[in-house]
Design a protein around this motif. Sequence first.
Motif, PDB file in Angstrom:
ATOM      1  N   SER A   1      24.285   1.823  32.685  1.00 35.81           N
ATOM      2  CA  SER A   1      25.229   2.103  31.814  1.00 35.81           C
ATOM      3  C   SER A   1      26.428   3.425  32.712  1.00 35.81           C
ATOM      4  O   SER A   1      26.019   5.039  32.617  1.00 35.81           O
ATOM      5  CB  SER A   1      25.182   2.927  30.277  1.00 35.81           C
TER       6      SER A   1
ATOM      7  N   ASP B   1      17.134   4.890  33.194  1.00 38.91           N
ATOM      8  CA  ASP B   1      17.837   3.775  32.000  1.00 38.91           C
ATOM      9  C   ASP B   1      16.390   2.825  31.675  1.00 38.91           C
ATOM     10  O   ASP B   1      16.277   2.008  32.485  1.00 38.91           O
ATOM     11  CB  ASP B   1      19.032   3.505  32.594  1.00 38.91           C
TER      12      ASP B   1
ATOM     13  N   ALA C   1      16.981   0.075  30.044  1.00 46.48           N
ATOM     14  CA  ALA C   1      17.672  -1.058  30.092  1.00 46.48           C
ATOM     15  C   ALA C   1      18.724  -1.667  31.683  1.00 46.48           C
ATOM     16  O   ALA C   1      19.552  -1.962  31.620  1.00 46.48           O
ATOM     17  CB  ALA C   1      18.458  -1.517  29.277  1.00 46.48           C
TER      18      ALA C   1
ATOM     19  N   SER D   1      17.503   5.501  26.311  1.00 43.44           N
ATOM     20  CA  SER D   1      17.487   4.468  26.519  1.00 43.44           C
ATOM     21  C   SER D   1      18.368   4.696  25.266  1.00 43.44           C
ATOM     22  O   SER D   1      19.187   5.292  24.201  1.00 43.44           O
ATOM     23  CB  SER D   1      16.453   3.627  25.369  1.00 43.44           C
ATOM     24  N   ASP D   2      20.377   3.835  24.783  1.00 46.17           N
ATOM     25  CA  ASP D   2      20.500   3.626  23.993  1.00 46.17           C
ATOM     26  C   ASP D   2      20.289   3.115  22.608  1.00 46.17           C
ATOM     27  O   ASP D   2      20.599   2.441  21.530  1.00 46.17           O
ATOM     28  CB  ASP D   2      21.880   2.513  24.016  1.00 46.17           C
ATOM     29  N   THR D   3      18.859   2.306  22.812  1.00 49.72           N
ATOM     30  CA  THR D   3      17.840   1.830  21.492  1.00 49.72           C
ATOM     31  C   THR D   3      16.492   2.550  21.513  1.00 49.72           C
ATOM     32  O   THR D   3      16.339   2.924  22.369  1.00 49.72           O
ATOM     33  CB  THR D   3      17.527   0.643  21.241  1.00 49.72           C
ATOM     34  N   ASP D   4      16.127   2.787  19.531  1.00 53.46           N
ATOM     35  CA  ASP D   4      15.169   3.191  19.543  1.00 53.46           C
ATOM     36  C   ASP D   4      13.985   2.555  19.613  1.00 53.46           C
ATOM     37  O   ASP D   4      13.538   2.205  18.538  1.00 53.46           O
ATOM     38  CB  ASP D   4      15.068   4.004  18.514  1.00 53.46           C
ATOM     39  N   ASP D   5      13.233   2.070  20.664  1.00 53.03           N
ATOM     40  CA  ASP D   5      13.151   0.653  20.725  1.00 53.03           C
ATOM     41  C   ASP D   5      11.170   1.516  21.152  1.00 53.03           C
ATOM     42  O   ASP D   5      10.117   1.862  21.903  1.00 53.03           O
ATOM     43  CB  ASP D   5      13.233   0.014  21.837  1.00 53.03           C
ATOM     44  N   GLN D   6      10.632   1.876  19.941  1.00 52.72           N
ATOM     45  CA  GLN D   6       9.153   2.222  19.610  1.00 52.72           C
ATOM     46  C   GLN D   6       7.814   1.156  21.255  1.00 52.72           C
ATOM     47  O   GLN D   6       7.993   2.009  21.704  1.00 52.72           O
ATOM     48  CB  GLN D   6       8.208   2.050  18.762  1.00 52.72           C
TER      49      GLN D   6
ATOM     50  N   THR E   1       8.967  -0.220  24.028  1.00 52.80           N
ATOM     51  CA  THR E   1       9.550   0.114  24.988  1.00 52.80           C
ATOM     52  C   THR E   1       8.995   1.464  25.075  1.00 52.80           C
ATOM     53  O   THR E   1       8.579   2.055  26.192  1.00 52.80           O
ATOM     54  CB  THR E   1      11.250   0.107  25.377  1.00 52.80           C
TER      55      THR E   1
ATOM     56  N   THR F   1      16.321   8.637  23.213  1.00 53.98           N
ATOM     57  CA  THR F   1      17.506   8.213  22.555  1.00 53.98           C
ATOM     58  C   THR F   1      18.732   8.716  22.372  1.00 53.98           C
ATOM     59  O   THR F   1      18.572  10.119  22.461  1.00 53.98           O
ATOM     60  CB  THR F   1      17.421   7.500  21.955  1.00 53.98           C
ATOM     61  N   THR F   2      19.413   7.735  22.429  1.00 56.49           N
ATOM     62  CA  THR F   2      21.085   8.304  22.878  1.00 56.49           C
ATOM     63  C   THR F   2      21.277   8.137  21.241  1.00 56.49           C
ATOM     64  O   THR F   2      21.218   8.408  20.505  1.00 56.49           O
ATOM     65  CB  THR F   2      22.160   7.640  23.597  1.00 56.49           C
TER      66      THR F   2
END
Length: 140
Positions: free
Chosen positions: A29, A74, A76, A102-107, A109, A123-124
């Motif tokens: 990104s 990143d 992603a 990451s742009d998302t808070d994916d537990q 991952t 996370t951002t």
Amino acid sequence: MDRTTDTALGRPGAKPDGTPHRVLVGIGSAHLLKQVSDHLATAGFQTTATTADGRETVITYKKLDGTVDLVILDAALPGQDGCTTLAALRAHDPDVRAILVSDTDDQETAFKATALGAKDYLTTPLTPHDFITRLADALN
């Protein structure tokens, strides 16, 4: 004393001998890459290379041959995601130090990344103080 300035030369990106920590940044990104690059530069880290693809990150890491102190990935990444890239890096160098962002808070991952040996999962948005403090922790 503030943790982010409690290092050689008052720069969190500096090693005890005063030379900058060398960082490989693998981020797809453009917005996230700018944010990470700005924080690294402000803190005195040296960005040795940037890549925008997971496979390219692994190739670049191998070419830099042990000169990288930290890899920022990143989650992603195009080509292969951050966890797959981290696994490939660890297969080459079991001692690699890496942080995933990451742009998302994916537990799921985050759990997978730490199970693969990531030093942290961020996370951002990345606040400069928190980002740099977590990098310093990963390097210690």
